[in-house]
Scaffold this motif. Structure first.
Motif, PDB file in Angstrom:
ATOM      1  N   HIS A 128      58.572  29.293  63.950  1.00 60.11           N
ATOM      2  CA  HIS A 128      59.160  28.189  63.191  1.00 60.11           C
ATOM      3  C   HIS A 128      59.037  26.910  64.003  1.00 60.11           C
ATOM      4  N   GLY A 129      58.709  25.819  63.305  1.00 61.35           N
ATOM      5  CA  GLY A 129      58.590  24.538  63.980  1.00 61.35           C
ATOM      6  C   GLY A 129      59.066  23.406  63.092  1.00 61.35           C
ATOM      7  N   ALA A 130      59.427  22.283  63.703  1.00 61.82           N
ATOM      8  CA  ALA A 130      59.859  21.084  62.998  1.00 61.82           C
ATOM      9  C   ALA A 130      58.976  19.927  63.460  1.00 61.82           C
ATOM     10  N   TYR A 131      58.474  19.160  62.492  1.00 64.01           N
ATOM     11  CA  TYR A 131      57.524  18.084  62.750  1.00 64.01           C
ATOM     12  C   TYR A 131      57.942  16.852  61.953  1.00 64.01           C
ATOM     13  N   ALA A 132      57.573  15.663  62.442  1.00 63.22           N
ATOM     14  CA  ALA A 132      58.032  14.437  61.799  1.00 63.22           C
ATOM     15  C   ALA A 132      56.911  13.478  61.460  1.00 63.22           C
ATOM     16  N   ILE A 133      57.019  12.894  60.273  1.00 56.86           N
ATOM     17  CA  ILE A 133      56.241  11.721  59.898  1.00 56.86           C
ATOM     18  C   ILE A 133      57.114  10.539  60.308  1.00 56.86           C
ATOM     19  N   LEU A 156      63.616  19.070  66.408  1.00 53.64           N
ATOM     20  CA  LEU A 156      62.832  17.885  66.056  1.00 53.64           C
ATOM     21  C   LEU A 156      63.102  16.749  67.042  1.00 53.64           C
ATOM     22  N   HIS A 157      64.370  16.470  67.315  1.00 59.54           N
ATOM     23  CA  HIS A 157      64.711  15.419  68.286  1.00 59.54           C
ATOM     24  C   HIS A 157      64.106  15.722  69.655  1.00 59.54           C
ATOM     25  N   CYS A 169      55.904  25.539  59.319  1.00 54.99           N
ATOM     26  CA  CYS A 169      56.070  24.153  59.753  1.00 54.99           C
ATOM     27  C   CYS A 169      56.967  23.396  58.780  1.00 54.99           C
ATOM     28  N   HIS A 170      58.140  22.970  59.242  1.00 57.41           N
ATOM     29  CA  HIS A 170      59.080  22.182  58.444  1.00 57.41           C
ATOM     30  C   HIS A 170      58.785  20.706  58.732  1.00 57.41           C
ATOM     31  N   ILE A 171      58.513  19.938  57.666  1.00 54.94           N
ATOM     32  CA  ILE A 171      58.119  18.540  57.822  1.00 54.94           C
ATOM     33  C   ILE A 171      59.264  17.630  57.402  1.00 54.94           C
TER      34      ILE A 171
END
Length: 148
Positions: A19-24, A60-61, A98-100
């Motif tokens: 599991h991962g968190a990614y940011a635009i 994410l942070h 991937c959580h965006i």
């Protein structure tokens, strides 16, 4: 159903869920991205793996700060995608979930602390072509389409 991007699933191959968190991270028509130099050079949305016991927003942070040196203010979750790939850093075959998120870059606090990562600003339209994986490109394109 979650969209799937990337390599074709290898029949008989065992995959570890990651599991991962990614940011635009938009600001003034550009996006804050990270360039990972190794093991394969590519532009990426900042973010990464969610550690055991860690919430997606905390991850994410942490990941954005490690890869860009910036603090962010999360705004909202945009969606998720799956990606099946070999991860040479960990020597595993992974099913990445991937959580965006859409977030706002608040302020820089120095250079990235993650080895082989460089923070950079790229025009948002160019990012739709230059990002290293199809899932990132899809979510940036969708964000730009909705912003119009």
């Amino acid at each position: 159903m979650i969209r799937r991007f990337g390599e074709t699933v290898v029949k008989g191959q065992s995959y570890q869920i990651r599991h991962g968190a990614y940011a635009i991270l938009p600001l003034g028509g550009s996006l804050l991205l990270t360039h990972q130099a190794a093991p394969v050079p590519e532009f990426q949305l900042p973010g990464g793996g969610i550690d055991p016991g860690e919430s997606p927003l905390a991850a994410l942070h942490r990941e954005v700060f490690e890869e860009t040196g910036w603090h962010i203010a999360p705004m909202r979750r945009l969606g998720a995608f799956r990606r099946f790939t070999f991860m040479p850093d960990y020597n595993i075959w992974a099913e990445k979930l991937c959580h965006i998120y859409l977030a706002r870059p608040i302020r820089p606090h120095g250079a990235p602390t993650e080895p082989a990562h460089t923070a950079l600003w790229m025009p948002a339209e160019l990012a739709t072509e230059e990002l290293g994986n199809a899932g990132d490109r899809y979510f940036v394109s969708d964000f730009l389409r909705r912003a119009r």
